[in-house]
Design a protein around this motif. Structure first.
Motif, PDB file in Angstrom:
ATOM      1  N   ARG A  40      71.657  68.696  17.592  1.00 40.77           N
ATOM      2  CA  ARG A  40      72.190  67.702  16.655  1.00 40.77           C
ATOM      3  C   ARG A  40      73.324  66.885  17.284  1.00 40.77           C
ATOM      4  O   ARG A  40      73.468  65.692  17.044  1.00 40.77           O
ATOM      5  CB  ARG A  40      72.661  68.400  15.376  1.00 40.77           C
ATOM      6  N   THR A  41      74.131  67.517  18.109  1.00 40.41           N
ATOM      7  CA  THR A  41      75.201  66.790  18.804  1.00 40.41           C
ATOM      8  C   THR A  41      74.622  65.764  19.763  1.00 40.41           C
ATOM      9  O   THR A  41      75.130  64.630  19.873  1.00 40.41           O
ATOM     10  CB  THR A  41      76.090  67.781  19.564  1.00 40.41           C
ATOM     11  N   GLU A  42      73.573  66.144  20.483  1.00 42.59           N
ATOM     12  CA  GLU A  42      72.922  65.201  21.393  1.00 42.59           C
ATOM     13  C   GLU A  42      72.369  63.998  20.622  1.00 42.59           C
ATOM     14  O   GLU A  42      72.416  62.856  21.101  1.00 42.59           O
ATOM     15  CB  GLU A  42      71.798  65.900  22.158  1.00 42.59           C
ATOM     16  N   LEU A  43      71.862  64.252  19.414  1.00 45.05           N
ATOM     17  CA  LEU A  43      71.339  63.166  18.586  1.00 45.05           C
ATOM     18  C   LEU A  43      72.444  62.190  18.202  1.00 45.05           C
ATOM     19  O   LEU A  43      72.262  60.968  18.290  1.00 45.05           O
ATOM     20  CB  LEU A  43      70.676  63.743  17.328  1.00 45.05           C
ATOM     21  N   GLN A  44      73.588  62.720  17.787  1.00 42.23           N
ATOM     22  CA  GLN A  44      74.706  61.834  17.429  1.00 42.23           C
ATOM     23  C   GLN A  44      75.181  61.021  18.627  1.00 42.23           C
ATOM     24  O   GLN A  44      75.496  59.819  18.510  1.00 42.23           O
ATOM     25  CB  GLN A  44      75.870  62.671  16.886  1.00 42.23           C
ATOM     26  N   THR A  45      75.215  61.651  19.800  1.00 43.29           N
ATOM     27  CA  THR A  45      75.632  60.938  21.010  1.00 43.29           C
ATOM     28  C   THR A  45      74.645  59.828  21.348  1.00 43.29           C
ATOM     29  O   THR A  45      75.047  58.722  21.747  1.00 43.29           O
ATOM     30  CB  THR A  45      75.747  61.922  22.175  1.00 43.29           C
ATOM     31  N   ALA A  46      73.384  60.087  21.176  1.00 43.65           N
ATOM     32  CA  ALA A  46      72.361  59.079  21.467  1.00 43.65           C
ATOM     33  C   ALA A  46      72.464  57.913  20.499  1.00 43.65           C
ATOM     34  O   ALA A  46      72.271  56.742  20.889  1.00 43.65           O
ATOM     35  CB  ALA A  46      70.968  59.708  21.402  1.00 43.65           C
ATOM     36  N   ARG A  47      72.753  58.203  19.262  1.00 46.69           N
ATOM     37  CA  ARG A  47      72.911  57.114  18.281  1.00 46.69           C
ATOM     38  C   ARG A  47      74.131  56.245  18.599  1.00 46.69           C
ATOM     39  O   ARG A  47      74.087  55.022  18.447  1.00 46.69           O
ATOM     40  CB  ARG A  47      73.023  57.713  16.881  1.00 46.69           C
ATOM     41  N   VAL A  48      75.219  56.860  19.011  1.00 41.96           N
ATOM     42  CA  VAL A  48      76.413  56.094  19.398  1.00 41.96           C
ATOM     43  C   VAL A  48      76.097  55.210  20.601  1.00 41.96           C
ATOM     44  O   VAL A  48      76.521  54.036  20.668  1.00 41.96           O
ATOM     45  CB  VAL A  48      77.584  57.043  19.699  1.00 41.96           C
TER      46      VAL A  48
END
Length: 398
Positions: A170-178
């Motif tokens: 989930r953290t990787e997903l947030q980083t990708a969205r940013v």
């Protein structure tokens, strides 16, 4: 001709000139009286009495009259400091200088110089091929991270993997969205848009130019209203208030008057010029006015009221200016202080009121408290020398 004859003729001519002056000049009687010669006035009195007995009305007009013949003018009323005229410079109500946020090569300019634009309209587009690839790459990375987070989340619910692995996904997903938002922001900055609605100035760039964030592209003026900035003398500082109405005339458009109001007044007087800076807002629905135009601004005030007199009435001596006022047929000296001198009237500060009569001609024969005769006025009983009929006078003459 013998010398004694020349002397006699000279004496005769001089005597005739003296008698003519004494008879016809209005102030001759007063002039002679100042030197102790009163027999002319006595002769005049006898003539007036004879005229009265013979039924005559007014005495003969001549220099033997003790009343000085004068011309008078009424005192009026004038106002000063009731208006102010100043020269000001017009500005657009809002002005924006357009610069890009990033450097790059201009790929497209969809507008033209002087065009009308609305807020959000595109002014220039920079080459954005690299930024478009970055957005696509970030979008794919975000999609992959979302799928991974969904898959690991399902496994974590089945307790096939630990919750730590699911949290990391989930953290990787947030980083990708940013990262995707950063790429989209970089791409959006390759397009320069209008921040306000208004009229474009002349574009200083062309397609193919390489520009930086220090390059001025153009300006946008919102001239739906024009701000006129002008300076007023410090004596009007207390009277300048916000929303005070004004009238402005563009020097380039004589005959047209634009009404507006004061929007801002500076908080201090400029020490070098002793003036106060003021701004007024003028509507410009017709779009005839432009920023940078010069304006003549006129503002109305209540003003100060003073008596006004004819310039010929003002006399001077060692003590200063004064006027002769006629009160009950006699001359009265009134000291004055000149406030403003115009071509046809003089505004003064004095103990005179509107409607009073002041002497404008014949002042050379006027003395304090002396009787005067106003030219063109009907003579009174004293001036007629008893010419009016009195009880019992009819039998005396017969």
């Amino acid at each position: 001709m013998k010398i004694w004859k020349q002397i006699v003729w000279s004496l005769v001519l001089a005597g005739g000139a003296f008698l003519g002056w004494a008879w016809f000049y209005p102030g001759a009687g007063d002039t002679l009286a100042r030197y102790g010669i009163d027999w002319f006035s006595v002769s005049s009195t006898g003539q007036q009495a004879g005229d009265a007995r013979s039924g005559g009305g007014a005495p003969r007009r001549g220099g033997f009259s003790r009343e000085a013949l004068v011309v008078v003018a009424p005192v009026g009323q004038g106002v000063v400091n009731d208006r102010l005229t100043a020269i000001g410079t017009g500005q657009a109500v809002r002005t924006v200088s357009i610069r890009p946020l990033v450097a790059g090569q201009i790929a497209e300019i969809p507008v033209t110089s002087g065009a009308r634009v609305d807020a959000g309209d595109v002014i220039i587009r920079l080459d954005s091929a690299e930024e478009e690839l970055s957005v696509e790459r970030a979008r794919l990375a975000a999609m992959d991270a979302e799928q991974k987070a969904t898959r690991l989340g399902s496994l974590a619910e089945q307790r096939a993997i630990s919750s730590v692995e699911a949290d990391a996904a989930r953290t990787e997903l947030q980083t990708a969205r940013v990262a995707l938002k950063e790429a989209e922001l970089a791409l959006s900055r390759r397009t320069v848009t209008a921040p306000i609605s208004g009229s474009l100035g002349i574009l200083s760039v062309n397609v193919g130019d390489y520009i930086t964030n220090q390059t001025d592209i153009t300006t946008i003026d919102d001239r739906s209203e024009i701000l006129v900035e002008f300076h007023v003398p410090e004596r009007f500082a207390a009277a300048m208030t916000v929303r005070k109405p004004i009238e402005a005339t563009a020097i380039a458009r004589p005959g047209e008057t634009f009404e507006g109001s004061v929007t801002a007044v500076d908080n201090r007087v400029d020490e070098s010029s002793r003036t106060l800076r003021v701004r007024a807002l003028v509507p410009n629905q017709s779009d005839h006015l432009r920023a940078g135009m010069s304006f003549e601004v006129e503002i109305q005030f209540q003003g100060e009221t003073y008596p006004t007199i004819d310039p010929l009435a003002v006399q001077w001596d060692s003590t200063g200016p004064y006027v002769w006022r006629v009160v009950d047929g006699k001359a009265e000296r009134v000291e004055v202080a000149i406030i403003q001198r115009n071509a046809d009237r003089v505004l003064v500060e004095a103990e005179i009121a509107e409607g009073d009569e002041v002497i404008t001609e014949g002042v050379q024969s006027v003395r304090q408290g002396a009787a005067v005769r106003i030219a063109g006025a009907e003579p009174n009983a004293e001036q007629q020398g008893g010419g009016g009929e009195r009880p019992g006078s009819g039998g005396a003459g017969s």
